[in-house]
Design a protein around this motif. Structure first.
Motif, PDB file in Angstrom:
ATOM      1  N   GLU A 148       0.840  -1.207   0.000  1.00 29.90           N
ATOM      2  CA  GLU A 148       0.000   0.000   0.000  1.00 29.90           C
ATOM      3  C   GLU A 148       0.874   1.257   0.000  1.00 29.90           C
ATOM      4  O   GLU A 148       0.592   2.232  -0.701  1.00 29.90           O
ATOM      5  CB  GLU A 148      -0.919  -0.010   1.211  1.00 29.90           C
ATOM      6  CG  GLU A 148      -1.882   1.161   1.270  1.00 29.90           C
ATOM      7  CD  GLU A 148      -2.806   1.099   2.480  1.00 29.90           C
ATOM      8  OE1 GLU A 148      -3.438   2.130   2.797  1.00 29.90           O
ATOM      9  OE2 GLU A 148      -2.891   0.023   3.104  1.00 29.90           O
ATOM     10  N   TYR A 149       1.940   1.201   0.761  1.00 29.10           N
ATOM     11  CA  TYR A 149       2.863   2.324   0.812  1.00 29.10           C
ATOM     12  C   TYR A 149       3.546   2.532  -0.541  1.00 29.10           C
ATOM     13  O   TYR A 149       3.697   3.665  -1.001  1.00 29.10           O
ATOM     14  CB  TYR A 149       3.902   2.080   1.905  1.00 29.10           C
ATOM     15  CG  TYR A 149       5.011   3.100   1.975  1.00 29.10           C
ATOM     16  CD1 TYR A 149       4.799   4.342   2.552  1.00 29.10           C
ATOM     17  CD2 TYR A 149       6.274   2.824   1.458  1.00 29.10           C
ATOM     18  CE1 TYR A 149       5.801   5.287   2.614  1.00 29.10           C
ATOM     19  CE2 TYR A 149       7.283   3.757   1.515  1.00 29.10           C
ATOM     20  CZ  TYR A 149       7.052   4.986   2.099  1.00 29.10           C
ATOM     21  OH  TYR A 149       8.057   5.919   2.155  1.00 29.10           O
ATOM     22  N   LEU A 150       3.960   1.454  -1.190  1.00 25.61           N
ATOM     23  CA  LEU A 150       4.601   1.556  -2.500  1.00 25.61           C
ATOM     24  C   LEU A 150       3.663   2.195  -3.528  1.00 25.61           C
ATOM     25  O   LEU A 150       4.089   2.989  -4.366  1.00 25.61           O
ATOM     26  CB  LEU A 150       5.045   0.179  -2.982  1.00 25.61           C
ATOM     27  CG  LEU A 150       6.204  -0.462  -2.212  1.00 25.61           C
ATOM     28  CD1 LEU A 150       6.391  -1.907  -2.649  1.00 25.61           C
ATOM     29  CD2 LEU A 150       7.491   0.325  -2.413  1.00 25.61           C
ATOM     30  N   SER A 151       2.393   1.856  -3.448  1.00 22.46           N
ATOM     31  CA  SER A 151       1.409   2.442  -4.352  1.00 22.46           C
ATOM     32  C   SER A 151       1.262   3.939  -4.092  1.00 22.46           C
ATOM     33  O   SER A 151       1.199   4.748  -5.038  1.00 22.46           O
ATOM     34  CB  SER A 151       0.055   1.743  -4.172  1.00 22.46           C
ATOM     35  OG  SER A 151      -0.915   2.300  -5.038  1.00 22.46           O
ATOM     36  N   ALA A 152       1.222   4.315  -2.817  1.00 19.43           N
ATOM     37  CA  ALA A 152       1.125   5.730  -2.464  1.00 19.43           C
ATOM     38  C   ALA A 152       2.371   6.490  -2.928  1.00 19.43           C
ATOM     39  O   ALA A 152       2.283   7.642  -3.356  1.00 19.43           O
ATOM     40  CB  ALA A 152       0.926   5.886  -0.962  1.00 19.43           C
ATOM     41  N   CYS A 153       3.540   5.838  -2.848  1.00 17.07           N
ATOM     42  CA  CYS A 153       4.782   6.457  -3.316  1.00 17.07           C
ATOM     43  C   CYS A 153       4.719   6.749  -4.803  1.00 17.07           C
ATOM     44  O   CYS A 153       5.190   7.795  -5.269  1.00 17.07           O
ATOM     45  CB  CYS A 153       5.974   5.558  -3.014  1.00 17.07           C
ATOM     46  SG  CYS A 153       6.518   5.583  -1.306  1.00 17.07           S
ATOM     47  N   HIS A 154       4.158   5.821  -5.557  1.00 14.27           N
ATOM     48  CA  HIS A 154       4.044   6.035  -7.003  1.00 14.27           C
ATOM     49  C   HIS A 154       3.164   7.238  -7.293  1.00 14.27           C
ATOM     50  O   HIS A 154       3.494   8.080  -8.142  1.00 14.27           O
ATOM     51  CB  HIS A 154       3.475   4.786  -7.676  1.00 14.27           C
ATOM     52  CG  HIS A 154       3.407   4.901  -9.171  1.00 14.27           C
ATOM     53  ND1 HIS A 154       2.318   5.447  -9.815  1.00 14.27           N
ATOM     54  CD2 HIS A 154       4.292   4.567 -10.146  1.00 14.27           C
ATOM     55  CE1 HIS A 154       2.527   5.428 -11.119  1.00 14.27           C
ATOM     56  NE2 HIS A 154       3.724   4.908 -11.339  1.00 14.27           N
ATOM     57  N   ASP A 155       2.058   7.360  -6.583  1.00 15.30           N
ATOM     58  CA  ASP A 155       1.167   8.504  -6.774  1.00 15.30           C
ATOM     59  C   ASP A 155       1.869   9.809  -6.396  1.00 15.30           C
ATOM     60  O   ASP A 155       1.747  10.824  -7.095  1.00 15.30           O
ATOM     61  CB  ASP A 155      -0.100   8.340  -5.931  1.00 15.30           C
ATOM     62  CG  ASP A 155      -0.989   7.206  -6.418  1.00 15.30           C
ATOM     63  OD1 ASP A 155      -0.789   6.742  -7.557  1.00 15.30           O
ATOM     64  OD2 ASP A 155      -1.871   6.780  -5.649  1.00 15.30           O
ATOM     65  N   ALA A 156       2.597   9.779  -5.271  1.00 13.13           N
ATOM     66  CA  ALA A 156       3.315  10.976  -4.828  1.00 13.13           C
ATOM     67  C   ALA A 156       4.405  11.358  -5.819  1.00 13.13           C
ATOM     68  O   ALA A 156       4.636  12.548  -6.081  1.00 13.13           O
ATOM     69  CB  ALA A 156       3.908  10.749  -3.443  1.00 13.13           C
ATOM     70  N   ALA A 157       5.082  10.356  -6.382  1.00 13.21           N
ATOM     71  CA  ALA A 157       6.144  10.628  -7.352  1.00 13.21           C
ATOM     72  C   ALA A 157       5.582  11.302  -8.600  1.00 13.21           C
ATOM     73  O   ALA A 157       6.191  12.239  -9.136  1.00 13.21           O
ATOM     74  CB  ALA A 157       6.854   9.331  -7.725  1.00 13.21           C
ATOM     75  N   ALA A 158       4.432  10.824  -9.067  1.00 19.03           N
ATOM     76  CA  ALA A 158       3.811  11.439 -10.245  1.00 19.03           C
ATOM     77  C   ALA A 158       3.451  12.897  -9.959  1.00 19.03           C
ATOM     78  O   ALA A 158       3.640  13.778 -10.808  1.00 19.03           O
ATOM     79  CB  ALA A 158       2.567  10.644 -10.640  1.00 19.03           C
ATOM     80  N   GLN A 159       2.954  13.145  -8.761  1.00 13.12           N
ATOM     81  CA  GLN A 159       2.591  14.511  -8.375  1.00 13.12           C
ATOM     82  C   GLN A 159       3.837  15.387  -8.235  1.00 13.12           C
ATOM     83  O   GLN A 159       3.852  16.537  -8.669  1.00 13.12           O
ATOM     84  CB  GLN A 159       1.810  14.474  -7.060  1.00 13.12           C
ATOM     85  CG  GLN A 159       0.982  15.711  -6.781  1.00 13.12           C
ATOM     86  CD  GLN A 159       0.027  15.509  -5.612  1.00 13.12           C
ATOM     87  OE1 GLN A 159      -0.230  14.380  -5.175  1.00 13.12           O
ATOM     88  NE2 GLN A 159      -0.501  16.598  -5.095  1.00 13.12           N
ATOM     89  N   ALA A 160       4.884  14.833  -7.645  1.00 10.89           N
ATOM     90  CA  ALA A 160       6.131  15.583  -7.471  1.00 10.89           C
ATOM     91  C   ALA A 160       6.772  15.888  -8.817  1.00 10.89           C
ATOM     92  O   ALA A 160       7.305  16.993  -9.031  1.00 10.89           O
ATOM     93  CB  ALA A 160       7.102  14.798  -6.589  1.00 10.89           C
ATOM     94  N   ALA A 161       6.743  14.926  -9.733  1.00 10.88           N
ATOM     95  CA  ALA A 161       7.331  15.124 -11.049  1.00 10.88           C
ATOM     96  C   ALA A 161       6.669  16.294 -11.774  1.00 10.88           C
ATOM     97  O   ALA A 161       7.340  17.113 -12.416  1.00 10.88           O
ATOM     98  CB  ALA A 161       7.219  13.848 -11.873  1.00 10.88           C
TER      99      ALA A 161
END
Length: 218
Positions: free
Chosen positions: A174-187
């Motif tokens: 679940e954390y890895l999935s949230a990281c992917h979403d955060a990375a897309a937003q940060a990018a």
């Protein structure tokens, strides 16, 4: 005159370290002068709090330590590396190739927050690390965008092949999935270069194809 700073970023299992190595090998073959740094610096004393955090000493889940506190752990390690290892070289015009940097806080720590709160965190993070601590901001950031299900498969395979135990980040899907979403937003927020690890048909791209795209941008 300050040098250049190129950063490779991606969630665990994205192939980031492989692409970092290939890019460094290519620059070396071209006769380019550069230095490298990988964060966290697990062998250095400056990473003590990072190691305690990842080892679960502050809680067994990433969310047990809030984004701001955890970010400070990593920032201290980066500050030590800058002051001890590469700051003078960079300030005199050197090229630094970085396997993770301040960008990792934007990915891993912002994931602990709801999406609408992340941009405030991104602003705080940039102010804290680049203004308050005086770390240089990157000139180019590559985000290796790997689908979460492929990331998880890669991590489980790595554990099996190396007979190692994953840290509290790597075992939490679940954390890895949230990281992917955060990375897309940060990018999008910071203007990173998104490198898709899959083709238009959803198939995994070859390592060589991704490397060629990265080198064309460098």
């Amino acid at each position: 005159m300050a040098g250049k700073l190129i950063v490779f970023e991606g969630t665990d299992g994205s192939g980031k370290s492989t692409q970092f190595r290939l890019a460094c090998d290519a620059l070396k073959a071209e006769g380019r002068e550069f230095r490298t740094c990988r964060y966290p610096q697990y062998e250095e004393e400056s990473s003590a709090l990072v190691r305690m955090y990842l080892g679960g000493q502050f809680g067994s889940r990433p969310s047990d330590v809030n984004a701001y506190a955890a970010s400070a752990f990593y920032a201290v390690d980066r500050y030590a590396g800058y002051k001890k290892l590469w700051g003078k070289y960079y300030e005199e015009g050197g090229l630094m190739m970085m396997d993770r940097y301040t960008t990792s806080n934007a990915v891993h720590q912002a994931s602990k927050m709801p999406g609408e709160a992340r941009e405030d965190f991104f602003r705080w993070l940039a102010d804290f690390e680049y203004r308050d601590l005086g770390l240089p901001s990157p000139d180019l950031v590559f985000w290796l965008d790997m689908p979460v299900e492929m990331t998880v498969a890669n991590l489980r395979r790595r554990e099996h092949d190396t007979n190692t135990t994953a840290d509290i980040h790597e075992v939490d899907t679940e954390y890895l999935s949230a990281c992917h979403d955060a990375a897309a937003q940060a990018a999008a927020f910071y203007g990173w270069k998104r490198i898709s690890c899959v083709d238009e048909g959803g198939e995994l791209r070859s390592v060589e194809s991704i490397h060629r795209e990265i080198m064309s941008l460098i």
